[in-house]
Design an enzyme around this catalytic site. Structure first.
Site, PDB file in Angstrom:
ATOM      1  N   ASP A  33       0.859  -1.177   0.000  1.00 22.17           N
ATOM      2  CA  ASP A  33       0.000   0.000   0.000  1.00 22.17           C
ATOM      3  C   ASP A  33       0.903   1.236   0.000  1.00 22.17           C
ATOM      4  OD1 ASP A  33      -2.405   1.603   0.470  1.00 22.17           O
ATOM      5  OD2 ASP A  33      -1.668   1.794   2.524  1.00 22.17           O
TER       6      ASP A  33
ATOM      7  N   GLY B 293      -5.416   2.157  -3.485  1.00 19.67           N
ATOM      8  CA  GLY B 293      -6.746   2.585  -3.893  1.00 19.67           C
ATOM      9  C   GLY B 293      -6.717   3.788  -4.813  1.00 19.67           C
TER      10      GLY B 293
ATOM     11  N   LYS C 120      -7.871  -5.596  -3.150  1.00 15.81           N
ATOM     12  CA  LYS C 120      -6.446  -5.675  -3.495  1.00 15.81           C
ATOM     13  C   LYS C 120      -5.968  -7.118  -3.576  1.00 15.81           C
ATOM     14  CE  LYS C 120      -5.109  -1.222  -1.461  1.00 15.81           C
ATOM     15  NZ  LYS C 120      -4.204  -0.564  -0.507  1.00 15.81           N
TER      16      LYS C 120
ATOM     17  N   ASP D 146      -1.928  -0.704   6.000  1.00 17.17           N
ATOM     18  CA  ASP D 146      -2.204  -0.012   7.260  1.00 17.17           C
ATOM     19  C   ASP D 146      -3.680   0.189   7.540  1.00 17.17           C
ATOM     20  OD1 ASP D 146      -2.516   2.056   5.195  1.00 17.17           O
ATOM     21  OD2 ASP D 146      -2.570   3.472   6.871  1.00 17.17           O
TER      22      ASP D 146
END
Length: 272
Positions: free
Chosen positions: A10, A46, A196, A219
């Site tokens: 991420d 994202g 994801k 996270d």
């Protein structure tokens, strides 16, 4: 555990520090070592693709992106996989959200192949954040008239309500969408059964890599499926309790102290 052949991370709150930066020199050196060890590096975010290109411009060797929470997967400029929300579903969900004061957000956006669409005059909770994350903003008179490939509907709610609101949206639109809190008062609404984990799995299968051979860092709530799915799921020390609960490992340092890079160092040294 099996040898790691792929690392997925991420970005915000994970790879990047609170200044939205990372240790360019150290990471560039690690990328060379990862390539020599035949370990693939993947960005799983994202965010939309253009923003990710900008973030990783200082290290152009990064060329593989699972963007839009898995909705768009691009490797060296080539689109490998694409999962959009059907336009009739987009319009139905947008109409319902905007018509219901109990779920209506501060601002609603559509993230598409040719831009991120927002109604002219709508003010985000954090204009600076919108300017940072979205560099392809297109203002329109009505979201229901947008005609594009839509990967994601994104909305802003008060940060302390986003987990409950995501659950409410999933209950309101079963089998139509998947809503997931992405942090910073933001919820991403993507195609049902997309996340994801699905995105990196599609990529790994194309490369002949098993889930057990993947390490992933995250996270926040939209990282849970990814961390749960891989052989080594690594939660950030600064991450949410929900993501820590599904992880195999907690970073020894947070995102302001090279948390991801420190664990990559351990992976390269076969210490995890």
């Amino acid at each position: 555990m099996p040898k790691i052949k792929m690392i997925a991370t991420d970005v915000d709150g994970t790879f990047l520090n609170h200044d939205r930066d990372y240790n360019h020199a150290r990471f560039a050196q690690q990328l060379q070592r990862l390539t020599a060890a035949n370990i693939r590096f993947v960005v799983a975010s994202g965010n939309h693709l253009g923003h990710l290109h900008k973030v990783f411009a200082p290290t152009p060797a990064v060329q593989t992106f699972v963007a839009e929470n898995g909705g768009l997967i691009v490797d060296h400029g080539q689109t490998l996989f694409e999962t959009a929300i059907p336009l009739p579903t987009v319009r139905e969900v947008v109409h319902a959200i905007l018509a219901d004061d109990t779920i209506r957000p501060q601002v609603l956006r559509l993230s598409g192949a040719h831009g991120t669409y927002v109604v002219q005059g709508n003010q985000p909770l954090d204009p600076d954040a919108q300017d940072y994350f979205i560099d392809n903003l297109v203002t329109v008179p009505d979201l229901l008239t947008v005609d594009d490939t839509i990967y994601k509907i994104n909305g802003e709610w008060p940060n302390d309500s986003i987990q409950a609101m995501a659950a409410k949206l999933n209950q309101r639109f079963p089998q139509q969408i998947h809503a997931t809190a992405s942090g910073f008062g933001s919820i991403d609404i993507i195609a049902p059964h997309m996340n994801k984990a699905i995105g990196i799995t599609q990529l790994a299968q194309a490369w002949g890599i098993a889930p057990s051979e993947i390490a992933a860092f995250g996270d926040n709530d939209n990282d849970q499926e990814m961390l749960r799915h891989v052989g080594l799921g690594v939660a950030m020390r600064n991450g949410t309790d929900s993501v820590k609960r599904v992880a195999n490992l907690l970073t020894p340092t947070d995102n302001d102290h090279d948390g991801v890079l420190n664990v990559i160092e351990a992976i390269l040294a076969d210490e995890v």
